[in-house]
Design a protein around this motif. Structure first.
Motif, mmCIF file in Angstrom:
data_model
loop_
_atom_site.group_PDB
_atom_site.id
_atom_site.type_symbol
_atom_site.label_atom_id
_atom_site.label_comp_id
_atom_site.label_asym_id
_atom_site.label_seq_id
_atom_site.Cartn_x
_atom_site.Cartn_y
_atom_site.Cartn_z
ATOM 1 N N ASP A 187 39.313 43.255 30.296
ATOM 2 C CA ASP A 187 39.371 41.903 29.743
ATOM 3 C C ASP A 187 39.307 40.846 30.839
ATOM 4 O OD1 ASP A 187 42.102 43.206 30.017
ATOM 5 O OD2 ASP A 187 42.699 41.103 29.911
ATOM 6 N N ASN A 188 39.308 41.266 32.100
ATOM 7 C CA ASN A 188 39.157 40.336 33.224
ATOM 8 C C ASN A 188 37.813 40.518 33.927
ATOM 9 O OD1 ASN A 188 41.709 39.321 32.772
ATOM 10 N ND2 ASN A 188 42.700 40.628 34.286
ATOM 11 N N MET A 189 36.862 41.153 33.226
ATOM 12 C CA MET A 189 35.528 41.370 33.788
ATOM 13 C C MET A 189 34.521 40.530 33.015
ATOM 14 S SD MET A 189 35.949 43.584 36.287
ATOM 15 C CE MET A 189 34.308 44.194 36.618
ATOM 16 N N SER A 190 33.787 39.684 33.730
ATOM 17 C CA SER A 190 32.849 38.745 33.114
ATOM 18 C C SER A 190 31.520 39.411 32.782
ATOM 19 C CB SER A 190 32.603 37.581 34.084
ATOM 20 O OG SER A 190 31.397 36.919 33.810
ATOM 21 N N LEU A 191 30.979 39.096 31.610
ATOM 22 C CA LEU A 191 29.652 39.601 31.235
ATOM 23 C C LEU A 191 28.544 38.965 32.073
ATOM 24 C CD1 LEU A 191 29.870 39.785 27.326
ATOM 25 C CD2 LEU A 191 29.941 41.681 28.957
ATOM 26 N N LEU A 192 28.857 37.898 32.798
ATOM 27 C CA LEU A 192 27.861 37.267 33.674
ATOM 28 C C LEU A 192 28.030 37.700 35.129
ATOM 29 C CD1 LEU A 192 27.622 33.589 32.329
ATOM 30 C CD2 LEU A 192 26.064 35.513 31.916
ATOM 31 N N GLY A 193 28.934 38.630 35.392
ATOM 32 C CA GLY A 193 29.137 39.062 36.770
ATOM 33 C C GLY A 193 29.800 38.002 37.622
ATOM 34 N N LEU A 194 30.741 37.261 37.011
ATOM 35 C CA LEU A 194 31.490 36.223 37.726
ATOM 36 C C LEU A 194 32.898 36.726 38.021
ATOM 37 C CD1 LEU A 194 30.622 33.199 35.373
ATOM 38 C CD2 LEU A 194 29.427 33.859 37.470
ATOM 39 N N THR A 195 33.476 36.257 39.117
ATOM 40 C CA THR A 195 34.895 36.498 39.368
ATOM 41 C C THR A 195 35.676 35.622 38.399
ATOM 42 O OG1 THR A 195 34.296 36.699 41.699
ATOM 43 C CG2 THR A 195 36.637 36.657 41.168
ATOM 44 N N ILE A 196 36.566 36.241 37.646
ATOM 45 C CA ILE A 196 37.269 35.499 36.591
ATOM 46 C C ILE A 196 38.738 35.917 36.576
ATOM 47 C CG2 ILE A 196 36.716 37.218 34.805
ATOM 48 C CD1 ILE A 196 36.307 34.890 32.841
ATOM 49 N N ASP A 197 39.609 34.991 36.219
ATOM 50 C CA ASP A 197 41.044 35.242 36.064
ATOM 51 C C ASP A 197 41.722 35.576 37.391
ATOM 52 O OD1 ASP A 197 41.013 34.631 33.436
ATOM 53 O OD2 ASP A 197 41.034 36.675 32.692
ATOM 54 N N TYR A 198 42.059 34.527 38.117
ATOM 55 C CA TYR A 198 42.714 34.681 39.421
ATOM 56 C C TYR A 198 44.218 34.778 39.235
ATOM 57 C CZ TYR A 198 38.229 33.444 41.490
ATOM 58 O OH TYR A 198 36.900 33.438 41.875
ATOM 59 N N GLY A 199 44.725 35.992 39.250
ATOM 60 C CA GLY A 199 46.163 36.213 39.147
ATOM 61 C C GLY A 199 46.728 36.575 40.503
ATOM 62 N N PRO A 200 47.180 37.816 40.675
ATOM 63 C CA PRO A 200 47.769 38.215 41.969
ATOM 64 C C PRO A 200 46.707 38.648 42.984
ATOM 65 C CG PRO A 200 47.934 40.004 40.391
ATOM 66 C CD PRO A 200 47.314 38.856 39.646
ATOM 67 N N TYR A 201 45.708 37.801 43.184
ATOM 68 C CA TYR A 201 44.641 38.095 44.141
ATOM 69 C C TYR A 201 45.141 37.930 45.574
ATOM 70 C CZ TYR A 201 44.353 33.063 44.826
ATOM 71 O OH TYR A 201 44.662 31.752 45.120
ATOM 72 N N GLY A 202 44.349 38.362 46.504
ATOM 73 C CA GLY A 202 44.680 38.118 47.908
ATOM 74 C C GLY A 202 43.504 38.431 48.813
ATOM 75 N N PHE A 203 43.372 37.654 49.874
ATOM 76 C CA PHE A 203 42.450 37.978 50.956
ATOM 77 C C PHE A 203 43.236 38.789 51.986
ATOM 78 C CE2 PHE A 203 40.472 34.325 49.012
ATOM 79 C CZ PHE A 203 39.109 34.578 49.114
ATOM 80 N N ILE A 204 42.693 39.923 52.387
ATOM 81 C CA ILE A 204 43.395 40.802 53.323
ATOM 82 C C ILE A 204 43.570 40.114 54.676
ATOM 83 C CG2 ILE A 204 43.215 42.957 54.635
ATOM 84 C CD1 ILE A 204 41.783 44.187 52.267
ATOM 85 N N ASP A 205 44.765 40.211 55.222
ATOM 86 C CA ASP A 205 45.012 39.748 56.597
ATOM 87 C C ASP A 205 44.749 40.938 57.531
ATOM 88 O OD1 ASP A 205 45.669 37.198 55.688
ATOM 89 O OD2 ASP A 205 47.801 37.662 55.542
ATOM 90 N N GLY A 206 45.804 41.660 57.913
ATOM 91 C CA GLY A 206 45.612 42.870 58.711
ATOM 92 C C GLY A 206 44.941 43.933 57.849
ATOM 93 N N PHE A 207 43.808 44.461 58.307
ATOM 94 C CA PHE A 207 42.993 45.297 57.427
ATOM 95 C C PHE A 207 43.636 46.643 57.132
ATOM 96 C CE2 PHE A 207 39.376 48.259 56.616
ATOM 97 C CZ PHE A 207 39.033 47.732 55.388
ATOM 98 N N ASP A 208 43.762 46.920 55.847
ATOM 99 C CA ASP A 208 44.225 48.217 55.350
ATOM 100 C C ASP A 208 43.307 48.561 54.191
ATOM 101 O OD1 ASP A 208 45.438 50.369 54.144
ATOM 102 O OD2 ASP A 208 47.340 49.348 53.718
ATOM 103 N N ILE A 209 42.533 49.633 54.335
ATOM 104 C CA ILE A 209 41.546 49.995 53.313
ATOM 105 C C ILE A 209 42.201 50.234 51.964
ATOM 106 C CG2 ILE A 209 41.593 52.494 53.760
ATOM 107 C CD1 ILE A 209 38.252 50.918 53.413
#
Length: 508
Positions: free
Chosen positions: A258-280
Motif C-alpha cells: 500500500d506504500n508502492m506507487s503505480l507510477l514508480g514514485l517514492t511515496i509515504d515518507y515514514g521512518p525513512y533514513g539516509f544511511i550515515d556510516g554504511f551498513d549493507i
C-alpha cells in the motif's frame, strides 16, 4: 481563486466516484493554523498562485479548515500486504484529495495529509503530528532535488491542536502533490473483493490518463496486451526507482504494497533514513524487527511487491501465468542495469566496462561496509582524486578533501583504502577528460548533502518550540544538494555520535 490564468481546476479522478472514492470533508483544526512553509517553486510549476495560497483563505485551504472552491474532498480505498501480511482493507486514513489542477498537458492532484478522519481511518484520529509532517515535507523535496521519482510537497501548516501518540504532540498538515497517489494496494483491493469490473474500469482510466502511449484497444485481446504492456512499465519504473534509492543510501522503511506507487514514485515518507556510516543491512525502521525492509533487502522486497501486484492483475488476464512470470523476471535485469550505471557514474567510471565495473562496485560497497564509512561523504570525496596520477599521490590528494571519509588512525582502514585506490585506478578511464572536468562531473553526480536524521531531529526540536527557521534553512540546502559552497559546514560534516542512537518508527 488560488490558480493562475495558465491553469484550470478539474475533477477528473474525482469523477470516478464510488466505489473508488468516498466524499468526506476535512475536519477543521480547533486552533489557528499557521503556514510553516510554502514551496513557491512547485506552486508556480503546477499553476497555482503563491501569493493567494499564503493569504488567510489560502492557509485555511492548505490546513483543511476550508474546502478548495467547488471541490468536494475525497478519500480512496485500497488494501495491501503490510510486512508481508495481507490486510483486506486500508485506504486514505488521514489523506484527502482536495483539488486537481491541469496546466496544459500537465495534470496534478493535491492531497492533504493530516486533515482529519475518513471512512478508512480504522478508529484513528486522521491527524498527523508536526514531527512526521516536517519529515515528509522535507524528504519529498530532497528526493526530487536528487532526481529521484517522488510525490512532492506544496505546503506545511501547523497548529497547537493536541494529537495523542506515545506522548501528546501538536498537529500539522502537509499538502502533497502528485500525478497520482494510486498504489499497488488499489489493484489488490478490487481484485480481492471480487470487484473485477470495477478494477478493469479503474485501470482503464489510470492507463488512459497516465500512459497515453499504451493502446488498450476495443477487444479483449488488445486490452490484455495493453495491460501486460502497462505492467512491464510499472516493473521497470519500480526497478529503476529502487536502484536510485540504493545509489544515494536511502532506506524507505515501510515498503508495504500500500506504500508502492503505480507510477514508480517514492511515496509515504515514514521512518525513512539516509544511511550515515554504511551498513549493507541497515534498518531505519525501529518497528521492523526482522529487517524485512533493510537497505540490502529493498530490491528483493520491491520484486516481491510486484509479484503481489501481478497476482492481483491475473484475473483480468486469463492464461497469462507464463507471460506474467516473464515480465516479473525482467525486474532483476532492469534493476541491475540501473544500479550498475548509477554506481559506475558515482565512481567516475565508464559504463561500458561491464562485469569489471560490477566487480569494483561490489568491492567498494564491501570496503565501505567493513569500515562503516559515511556513504555520502565517501562518494562526494572521490572528486578529490585524479585518475591520471599514482595511488600514493591520490591518497595525499584525498586527505585534503573536505569530505575525506577515513579515520587516519585506523591502520587497517588506511591499508584497505590504498588497496581500493589501486583497484579504482586500474579501472578509471584516464584519457577521457581532464581532471577538472572529471571533478565537476562527479560533483554533479554525488551530492554533498542528504537529509540526515540528526539534522531533521534538530529542526523538529526547534519547530516544537515554535521556531521554524531551521526548517527553512534545511529546505534551502536540500533544494541544491550538489552545491557544497552554499551549504552550512554542519550540513556536510561527519554526523555526531549521538546520531547513531536516533530511533524511528511508524508512529506519526
Amino acid at each position: 481563486m488560488f490558480h493562475n490564468h495558465d491553469s484550470i481546476l478539474v475533477q477528473e479522478y474525482a469523477s470516478l466516484g464510488a466505489p473508488y472514492l468516498a466524499e468526506v470533508p476535512a475536519t477543521p483544526l480547533r486552533t489557528e493554523a499557521g503556514l510553516v512553509h510554502l514551496n513557491k517553486t512547485l506552486t508556480n510549476e503546477i499553476g497555482l498562485n503563491a501569493e493567494q495560497l499564503a493569504s488567510s483563505p489560502g492557509i485555511d485551504f492548505l490546513s483543511g479548515n476550508a474546502p478548495f472552491p467547488d471541490y468536494k474532498s475525497r478519500a480512496s480505498v485500497y488494501c495491501g500486504h503490510q510486512f508481508g501480511v495481507f490486510v483486506p482493507q486500508l485506504g486514505d486514513g488521514r489523506a484527502l484529495l482536495v483539488a486537481e489542477v491541469r496546466k496544459g498537458k500537465q495534470y496534478r492532484q493535491l492531497q492533504l495529509k493530516g486533515a482529519g478522519p475518513t471512512p478508512y481511518s480504522r478508529h484513528a484520529d486522521g491527524r498527523a503530528v508536526l514531527r512526521s509532517s516536517i519529515r515528509e515535507y522535507l524528504a519529498s523535496e530532497a528526493m526530487h532535488a536528487l532526481g529521484i521519482p517522488t510525490t512532492r510537497a506544496l505546503s506545511l501548516t501547523a497548529s497547537a491542536d493536541p494529537v495523542f501518540r506515545e506522548t501528546t504532540e501538536t498537529a500539522a498538515v502537509v499538502c502533497r502533490v502528485s500525478e497520482s497517489f494510486m498504489r499497488f494496494g488499489h489493484v489488490e483491493f478490487f481484485c480481492y473483493t471480487n470487484q473485477l469490473d470495477a478494477l478493469r474500469n479503474l485501470l482503464t482510466w489510470h492507463i488512459e490518463q497516465h500512459h497515453p502511449e499504451i493502446d488498450l484497444g476495443e477487444t479483449e485481446a488488445s486490452f490484455h496486451k495493453g495491460l501486460l504492456q502497462w505492467l512491464g512499465v510499472v516493473i521497470e519504473r519500480t526497478a529503476k526507482m529502487v536502484a536510485q534509492w540504493q545509489a544515494v543510501g536511502f532506506c524507505h522503511g515501510v515498503m508495504n504494497t500500500d506504500n508502492m506507487s503505480l507510477l514508480g514514485l517514492t511515496i509515504d515518507y515514514g521512518p525513512y533514513g539516509f544511511i550515515d556510516g554504511f551498513d549493507i543491512d541497515h534498518i531505519c525502521n525501529h518497528s521492523d524487527h526482522q529487517g524485512r525492509y533493510s537497505y540490502r533487502n529493498q530490491p528483493r522486497i520491491a520484486h516481491w511487491n510486484l509479484y503481489a501486484l501481478a497476482q492481483a492483475l491475473s484475473p483480468l488476464i486469463p492464461d497469462s501465468k507464463e507471460t506474467l512470470q516473464n515480465l516479473l523476471d525482467g525486474f532483476a535485469d532492469a534493476f541491475h542495469a540501473e544500479h550498475s550505471a548509477l554506481f559506475a557514474q558515482k565512481l567516475g567510471l565508464a559504463k561500458t566496462q561491464g562485469d569489471a565495473v560490477d566487480g569494483l562496485i561490489e568491492t567498494t560497497l564491501k570496503f565501505m561496509h567493513e569500515h562503516t564509512l559515511d556513504f555520502t561523504r565517501f562518494f562526494r570525496s572521490l572528486s578529490a582524486l585524479d585518475p591520471q596520477i599514482s595511488a600514493a599521490e591520490n591518497f595525499a590528494l584525498w586527505q585534503r578533501s573536505d569530505f575525506f571519509p577515513l579515520a587516519l588512525g585506523n591502520e587497517q582502514q588506511v591499508t584497505n583504502a590504498h588497496a581500493w585506490l589501486a583497484q579504482w585506478l586500474a579501472m578509471s578511464n584516464k584519457a577521457s577528460e581532464n581532471a577538472e572536468e572529471w571533478r565537476t562531473r562527479l560533483d554533479h553526480i554525488n551530492p554533498a548533502f542528504v537529509l540526515r536524521n540528526h539534522l531533521l531531529q534538530h529542526a523538529i526540536e526547534q519547530a516544537q518550540k515554535g521556531e521554524f527557521s531551521e526548517v527553512n534553512r534545511l529546505f534551502t540546502a536540500l533544494s541544491d544538494p550538489y552545491n557544497a559552497a552554499q551549504l552550512p559546514a554542519e550540513y556536510t560534516a561527519q554526523p555526531p555520535d549521538w546520531a547513531k542512537s536516533l530511533v524511528l518508527s511508524c508512529s506519526s
